[in-house]
Design an enzyme around this catalytic site. Sequence first.
Site, PDB file in Angstrom:
ATOM      1  N   GLU A 103       0.715  -1.175   0.044  1.00 19.16           N
ATOM      2  CA  GLU A 103      -0.087   0.172  -0.115  1.00 19.16           C
ATOM      3  C   GLU A 103       0.828   1.305   0.023  1.00 19.16           C
ATOM      4  O   GLU A 103       0.736   2.022   0.921  1.00 19.16           O
ATOM      5  CB  GLU A 103      -0.897   0.123   1.260  1.00 19.16           C
ATOM      6  N   PRO A 104       1.738   1.412  -0.905  1.00 21.16           N
ATOM      7  CA  PRO A 104       2.408   2.671  -1.149  1.00 21.16           C
ATOM      8  C   PRO A 104       1.494   3.915  -1.112  1.00 21.16           C
ATOM      9  O   PRO A 104       0.599   4.040  -2.006  1.00 21.16           O
ATOM     10  CB  PRO A 104       3.461   2.487  -2.266  1.00 21.16           C
ATOM     11  N   GLY A 105       1.784   5.015  -0.695  1.00 20.65           N
ATOM     12  CA  GLY A 105       1.093   6.424  -0.643  1.00 20.65           C
ATOM     13  C   GLY A 105       2.168   7.334  -1.131  1.00 20.65           C
ATOM     14  O   GLY A 105       2.401   7.870  -2.323  1.00 20.65           O
ATOM     15  N   ARG A 106       3.035   7.689   0.050  1.00 22.89           N
ATOM     16  CA  ARG A 106       4.168   8.634  -0.219  1.00 22.89           C
ATOM     17  C   ARG A 106       5.045   8.396  -1.498  1.00 22.89           C
ATOM     18  O   ARG A 106       5.135   9.177  -2.473  1.00 22.89           O
ATOM     19  CB  ARG A 106       4.817   8.597   0.944  1.00 22.89           C
ATOM     20  N   ARG A 137       3.295  20.233   6.685  1.00 23.95           N
ATOM     21  CA  ARG A 137       4.513  19.291   7.019  1.00 23.95           C
ATOM     22  C   ARG A 137       5.518  19.744   7.924  1.00 23.95           C
ATOM     23  O   ARG A 137       5.891  18.904   8.838  1.00 23.95           O
ATOM     24  CB  ARG A 137       4.799  18.310   6.008  1.00 23.95           C
ATOM     25  N   TYR A 151       5.873  18.026  11.344  1.00 24.58           N
ATOM     26  CA  TYR A 151       6.701  16.987  11.699  1.00 24.58           C
ATOM     27  C   TYR A 151       7.942  17.345  11.578  1.00 24.58           C
ATOM     28  O   TYR A 151       8.954  16.489  11.430  1.00 24.58           O
ATOM     29  CB  TYR A 151       6.604  15.604  10.902  1.00 24.58           C
ATOM     30  N   CYS A 211      -1.203  33.796  10.218  1.00 25.04           N
ATOM     31  CA  CYS A 211      -0.837  34.377  11.661  1.00 25.04           C
ATOM     32  C   CYS A 211      -0.664  33.418  12.589  1.00 25.04           C
ATOM     33  O   CYS A 211      -1.532  32.790  13.317  1.00 25.04           O
ATOM     34  CB  CYS A 211      -2.236  35.251  11.843  1.00 25.04           C
ATOM     35  N   TYR A 224       0.612  14.121   0.917  1.00 26.79           N
ATOM     36  CA  TYR A 224       0.676  14.833   2.192  1.00 26.79           C
ATOM     37  C   TYR A 224       0.664  16.496   2.126  1.00 26.79           C
ATOM     38  O   TYR A 224       0.938  17.064   3.214  1.00 26.79           O
ATOM     39  CB  TYR A 224       1.208  14.218   3.261  1.00 26.79           C
TER      40      TYR A 224
HETATM   41  C1  PLP Z   1      -0.489   5.903   5.283  1.00 31.96           C
HETATM   42  C2  PLP Z   1      -0.855   4.449   5.195  1.00 31.96           C
HETATM   43  C3  PLP Z   1      -0.117   3.775   3.881  1.00 31.96           C
HETATM   44  C4  PLP Z   1       0.796   4.779   3.010  1.00 31.96           C
HETATM   45  O1  PLP Z   1       1.984   5.094   3.805  1.00 31.96           O
HETATM   46  P1  PLP Z   1       3.092   5.827   2.830  1.00 31.96           P
HETATM   47  O2  PLP Z   1       4.275   6.208   4.000  1.00 31.96           O
HETATM   48  O3  PLP Z   1       2.435   6.925   2.269  1.00 31.96           O
HETATM   49  O4  PLP Z   1       3.611   5.079   1.875  1.00 31.96           O
HETATM   50  C5  PLP Z   1      -0.470   2.655   3.697  1.00 31.96           C
HETATM   51  N1  PLP Z   1      -1.246   2.070   4.667  1.00 31.96           N
HETATM   52  C6  PLP Z   1      -1.694   2.363   5.564  1.00 31.96           C
HETATM   53  C7  PLP Z   1      -2.727   1.587   6.524  1.00 31.96           C
HETATM   54  C8  PLP Z   1      -1.535   3.831   6.023  1.00 31.96           C
HETATM   55  O5  PLP Z   1      -2.171   4.279   7.037  1.00 31.96           O
END
Ligand code: PLP
Length: 429
Positions: free
Chosen positions: A288-291, A328, A332, A359, A388
């Site tokens: 499950e890649p997002g970033r 961000r 963080y 502000c 993000y």
């Molecule tokens: C946020 C998230 C991801 C994606 O994470 P990345 O760091 O963006 O790759 C995958 N699985 C779950 C359950 C998440 O909460």
Amino acid sequence: MLCKNIESVNGNLHFAGMNTLTLAKKYGTPLYLMDEERIRENCRIYKNALGKLYDNFTVLYASKACSFKRIYEIMKEENMGIDVVSSGEIYTALRAGFPLEKAYFHSNNKTDDDISFAMENSLGHFVVDGFDELDAIERIASKLGKNQKILLRLTPGIDTHTYEAVNTGKVDSKFGTAIETGQAEEIVEYALKFKHIQLCGFHCHIGSNVFDSDTFLRGSEIMLDFMGLMREKFDYTAKELDLGGGYGVRYTDDDEYIDIAENIKKVYEAVKLKIDAMNYPMPQILMEPGRSIVADAGMTLYTAGTVKEITGYKNYLSVDGGMTDNPRYALYKSPYTVFLANKMDKESNYKCSLVGRCCESGDVIQEDITIPKPHRGDIVAVATTGAYNYSMASNYNRIPRPPVVMINSGEDYIAVRRETLEDLTVNDL
Ligand SMILES: *Cc1c(COP(=O)(O)O)cnc(C)c1O
């Protein structure tokens, strides 16, 4: 350069093959740019790597990283699955025509309304976070006459040494059910009892922006051990194993580099060895890649405003956006690389902090950067903002959110239009 889609041409910053100064002029600032080809390439890194190793695999784009209709259309075209975490993301995917049977529904707190909405739209899998969610799913599935496929989200108890806020795989976490405390075992036994719930397997997500390949190896081993135990205890064989997301990306030249394909191969070798030793049927593997799908496909452009030099202290460069389009650093202390898009051939010798227009003293995009001497009207570019940023944007100080302009093969088009002042009051009665 940081990523191959960033170039300096005659002193101008080019992104995805286009002159950012031209785009800033055409669309105004602040402006999010996204490189469509890069998004697709990043999807293919995962698909190709997994495809070489596993017969049965699925890559899910964790859409919370960047969610709008066009992204879901691209994911559909790339034959990706998706993760969603709210009715809003489900709705957006639906409006984009994304087939929801290929969606996995996460969240540590799905409301009854979320659950009903997802089931009514025949969403594929729920990734269940705790006991009471199972009760709610059973109740609603029974009412709607559905049989809901689920995975159980477990915490393998790994500390990833990333930022606290994105470290999700350790025992003390609001996400998932811990293996270490014995509760994971209890929730499996519990889940297997329901009539309208079909337990397909297990999920873990160790953390985010992780560079250490051992972390992923360790995570998969703990999950496989647990699967072996569940077979012994409950005669239950998992068909799906979701190893989560979390691969790191390079925000600055100092950041490490992780070869995702190589890492996937290492994890495969460990998984294969263990599966064979356990004589366990190879489950479908999910990631499950997002970033790492969208981060380096993004760039934000601003116009420089006030330059403030506080004698004996430091210099501040203010831009026309800030924590409203990129929270961000405030959240963080995330690192970013900053360019002056119209001064790429000038010497970088001016130290300052890049701050927003809100502000709020914490409205910082990056502290202590070194760039060419800035002036009001320069175009400031922040790289690697595809993940993000837009998805975390807000209207603090009633600042309209910037548009998202996509670039594909030398063509630019608007994927999300700029919010107007009018948009800001549409909900005010
Ligand atoms: C946020 C998230 C991801 C994606 O994470 P990345 O760091 O963006 O790759 C995958 N699985 C779950 C359950 C998440 O909460």
